[in-house]
Each structure stands twice: as C-alpha cells, then as structure tokens.
Write a protein that holds these residues in place. Structure first.
Motif, PDB file in Angstrom:
ATOM      1  N   LYS A 385       0.844  -1.195   0.000  1.00 43.79           N
ATOM      2  CA  LYS A 385       0.000   0.000   0.000  1.00 43.79           C
ATOM      3  C   LYS A 385       0.880   1.247   0.000  1.00 43.79           C
ATOM      4  O   LYS A 385       1.920   1.284   0.640  1.00 43.79           O
ATOM      5  N   GLU A 386       0.408   2.271  -0.709  1.00 41.34           N
ATOM      6  CA  GLU A 386       1.096   3.561  -0.723  1.00 41.34           C
ATOM      7  C   GLU A 386       0.037   4.648  -0.726  1.00 41.34           C
ATOM      8  O   GLU A 386      -0.660   4.830  -1.720  1.00 41.34           O
ATOM      9  N   GLN A 387      -0.092   5.339   0.403  1.00 40.23           N
ATOM     10  CA  GLN A 387      -1.146   6.332   0.606  1.00 40.23           C
ATOM     11  C   GLN A 387      -2.510   5.669   0.425  1.00 40.23           C
ATOM     12  O   GLN A 387      -2.859   4.759   1.159  1.00 40.23           O
ATOM     13  N   GLU A 388      -3.306   6.080  -0.545  1.00 41.37           N
ATOM     14  CA  GLU A 388      -4.647   5.527  -0.732  1.00 41.37           C
ATOM     15  C   GLU A 388      -4.727   4.603  -1.940  1.00 41.37           C
ATOM     16  O   GLU A 388      -5.793   4.413  -2.515  1.00 41.37           O
ATOM     17  N   GLU A 389      -3.587   4.011  -2.329  1.00 40.54           N
ATOM     18  CA  GLU A 389      -3.559   3.161  -3.515  1.00 40.54           C
ATOM     19  C   GLU A 389      -2.830   1.857  -3.227  1.00 40.54           C
ATOM     20  O   GLU A 389      -1.978   1.773  -2.332  1.00 40.54           O
ATOM     21  N   TYR A 460      -0.892   1.166 -10.276  1.00 41.69           N
ATOM     22  CA  TYR A 460      -1.560   1.815  -9.147  1.00 41.69           C
ATOM     23  C   TYR A 460      -3.059   1.573  -9.280  1.00 41.69           C
ATOM     24  O   TYR A 460      -3.655   1.972 -10.287  1.00 41.69           O
ATOM     25  N   SER A 465     -12.835   0.383  -0.339  1.00 41.90           N
ATOM     26  CA  SER A 465     -13.179   1.166   0.854  1.00 41.90           C
ATOM     27  C   SER A 465     -13.878   0.264   1.843  1.00 41.90           C
ATOM     28  O   SER A 465     -14.559  -0.696   1.474  1.00 41.90           O
TER      29      SER A 465
END
Length: 465
Positions: A385-389, A460, A465
């Motif tokens: 995971k990287e931030q919201e992606e 990416y 959610s």
C-alpha cells in the motif's frame, strides 16, 4: 447659455426701466406736488433716484425670472453634453415650465435608449469575444492594410506566440511557419477563398493544420481584409497513422501463420505425407501456427471489446495477493522450463476490481517478463500500500528498453525484440490489453527501464473502501 441669459436680462431690465420711466412722467403730470417744483435739478434728481430704485428692483425681479426660466434649459444642456461624452446614465430634472418639462423628458428618453443600446452592444461584444476566444479553431483577421486586427488565444497557443508580439503588426513581419505565411499571402493577394492542409514543426512537435482563408466583404462589396481559420488535426493525423499501422501489423501478423500453414499443407499434398516423420513434423508446425493464429484472433477480439466506449469491469472488493498468487501458479511451469525464479513479496491488500480481469493483467505482465528475460534470472513481484492506492510492481532482469521507446510499449503489435516475441508465441497485444484494463479500473501504469538491466512495470489501483 450664459450670454443668452445676459442678453435676456438686459432686454427685460430695459423694458421694465422704460416702463417705470413712462410711469414716472405720467405721475409727474398727474400730481401737482411734483409739477409745482421750481428747481429743475431737484426734479431730475428725484426722477433719477426713482428711476435707479426702479432699475434695481426690476433687475432683481428680472434675474429671478431669468433663473426660473433658464435653469431647466441649462440642466438639459448639461445632460446633453454628458450624453455627447458617452455618459448615458446622465438624466435631466423634469421640472419647471411645461415646455422645459417636455424637453427634459425627451432628453431622458433619449438617454435611456442610448443606455439600453450600449448595454446590448456591450453584451453582444462580450459574447462575440467569448466565442472567439473559446472556439476550438484558431482565428486571425487581417485588415486591408495587411495588419493583424484580431487574433484569438488558440492561434497564439498553436504558434507559441504572445498577443503583444502580433497585434497590429503586418502579417509579413510575423514569425510564423513559411507554409502558413504563403497561404495567407495567397488569400490576401487573390482575395479569393482557399483551403489547405499544412504541416510544420514547432520545436520538437509536428503540427498538422487544416487552414481556411476568405476575404471579408463589407457594405457595397467593399473589401475590408481577410480572415484565417485554422483547426489542429494533429491528433486526427496520429490516429489515422495508428489505424494504418494497425492494419499493416494485423496483415503481417496474420500472413505469417497463414503462409506457414498453407506452405506445409501444400507440401504434404504434393506427396510428403507418405514420409511419416516428415508428416508428423509438418503437422506439428501446422498445429503450432494454428494455435498462434487462434491466440492472435482471440487477443484482437479481446482488445476490441476492451477499447469499446461502453466497456466496464465488474468491480468488487478483491484480495490482490490471491490474484497474483493465482496468476503466478498458472505461469510457474513456463518459468521453470526457462529456469527463471519468480520471487513474490506480497502484503495483504484489498483492491476494488474485477478478479478475472486482474488475473489477465498479471498474466500478461508475467508473460512479458518471461519473454524478454534470459534463463537463470529473477522476476520479482511486489504488492504493498502507498497512501490511498495499491501498488503492484513487476520487475525483470531482461533486455530492457531504450528511453525513446518506452512511450510505445503499450502500442498494439509493438515489440522490442520481434524475433524473440514471435518465437515465444507472443501477439504484441498483451501490454496494450494491460493498459486498457488498468485504466478501466481507474488506475494507471508506469514503466521504468534500462537497457541490459531490466524493466519495471508499476500499477496503481484504488483500494477497496
């Protein structure tokens, strides 16, 4: 207006003075008191004082009358001067005599009409300006003296110019491409409509313009200048070239297996079928080329379906690590045949996507890494995971790609090494399918590569959610 007031004042005072003098003479004849005075000087002094007093009184009365009568006229005059200056908001006071009120009302009606006409004209000018500035085509107008009278932003943007450098200049002095200058010269000199497609370079970019020019005719067929309208068709040209390349590539890719199948089958029909080893060898080649042809047609149909405007993936919360492991299991035998080590470093990540389509993406990326990697190398797959992606990174130790060719990797049928990809059974459509599927998931894909070192594809995708 002041001189008129002065003349009117003098005239009224004179008439009043004459009237008072006549009254004084009549009074002196009627009253014995004044008639019996023996001293003529006293009589004249008395008359002078009476006359002076009468003149002062008449002056005051006359000034008051003049002021009352001339004030509306002055107000109307001042209003008219303001209208002449362009101040259409000015209004006259509608008071005073009947004639003055009518004049003031007429002036006010005129002022309101001028204000409305000006407002409508300004609104139309704003609309025209907005239309010209935001139209998709480039526009330039040249007056009859050969100077640029109007130019819009798309024209300046297409030619990398500023409005200060072009407005009011002779079109022959402009720093524009030679082909465009010749086109403008032809329209300007012949005064006849013309249309052409021109090509030129600005910096590193090749521009293709569809240009139309026509004379501007005013009243009574009076020639006022020319208008030049240009539309950028560079993207259309690029798409046309892509279509031509696609047709050529499809024809070439289909011709190779068809030629092989036809050649070996004709050889068998000519009598080679009697030799069993030859027969089996030729049949194996025909079967291999048939599979290749079937795979090519399947990928073409798949790509056509994905590129369709209404294509959508069935997005749902998906365990991306399970998707990668499944794709790795399907390609593992081929990896082992080539002695390539598949190294998976996966974190538990859940993405919003279509599991079947994501497996297709990973299979194509792993197959691409297998095709362009030498034996006894390593292919690494990282998931994190990287931030919201969610980030999926596929790294190989293959032949690599030149920096100038990275932008073409996702083109249909583009191959870095044609001989190697054909020998491995590739169709040249895998990466193009990958790109469209990733974008259908509202994601993106990037490429980093170095010749002789390897290539890294990074995907990416949005998290579930």
């Amino acid at each position: 207006m002041k001189s008129f007031r002065h003349r009117l004042l003098i005239m009224i005072v004179g008439w009043i003075g004459l009237l008072l003098a006549s009254l004084l003479i009549i009074v002196s004849q009627l009253f014995p008191l004044y008639a019996n005075l023996e001293d003529p000087a006293t009589i004249w002094l008395l008359l002078f004082l009476i006359f002076a007093t009468a003149m002062v009184i008449s002056t005051i009365i006359s000034h008051r009358i003049i002021k009352i009568q001339s004030q509306p006229i002055e107000n109307v005059t001042e209003t008219a001067l303001e209208l002449v200056k362009g101040n259409y908001r000015a209004r006259a006071v509608e008071s005073g005599a009947v004639g003055a009120v009518q004049l003031s009302a007429t002036i006010n009606v005129l002022a309101r009409n001028l204000q409305e006409i000006t407002a409508i004209r300004q609104m139309e000018q704003e609309r025209l300006k907005t239309l010209i500035e935001n139209m998709g085509s480039s526009l330039m107008m040249i007056n009859r003296q050969g100077r640029v009278s109007l130019v819009n932003k798309p024209f300046l943007r297409e030619l990398a110019m500023s409005n200060e450098n072009i407005q009011g200049k002779l079109y022959k002095e402009l720093d524009i491409p030679t082909v465009l200058a010749k086109f403008i010269e032809n329209v300007f000199m012949t005064e006849m409509p013309d249309r052409d497609q021109i090509d030129f370079s600005i910096g590193l970019h090749q521009k293709h313009l569809d240009v139309y020019g026509a004379p501007i005719m005013g009243e009574h067929e009076r020639w006022l200048g020319v208008v030049i309208v240009a539309h950028d068709i560079s993207e259309l040209k690029r798409l046309e070239q892509v279509r031509k390349d696609f047709v050529a590539n499809v024809s070439h890719e289909l011709r190779t297996p068809v030629t092989s199948i036809k050649g070996f089958s004709e050889t068998l029909l000519d009598g080679a079928y009697e030799d069993t080893p030859t027969l089996l060898s030729f049949l194996e080649i025909i079967h291999k080329e048939s599979n290749r042809l079937e795979l090519l047609i399947k990928d073409l149909l798949e790509l056509s379906k994905i590129e369709h405007a209404g294509f959508q993936v069935k997005a749902q919360p998906t365990d991306m690590s399970a998707v990668i492991e499944r794709a790795a299991g399907m390609i593992q035998p081929r990896m082992e045949d080539k002695a390539i080590l598949l190294n998976l470093q996966l974190e538990p990540v859940e993405v919003l996507g279509d599991p079947d389509r994501l497996i297709q993406v990973m299979m194509n990326l792993l197959a691409n890494a297998l095709t362009y990697s030498a034996s006894e190398t390593t292919v690494e797959v990282h998931l994190f995971k990287e931030q919201e992606e969610a980030v999926i990174r596929v790294k190989d130790q293959g032949i690599g790609v030149e920096t100038s060719e990275i932008g073409r990797l996702f083109e249909r049928f583009y191959r870095v090494d044609r001989a190697r990809s054909r020998n491995s059974g590739g169709t040249g459509l895998g990466l193009s399918i990958v790109k469209h599927l990733v974008e259908a998931h509202h994601g993106k894909i990037t490429v980093d590569s170095e010749v002789g070192v390897g290539t890294t594809f990074t995907i990416y995708l949005p998290l579930a959610s």
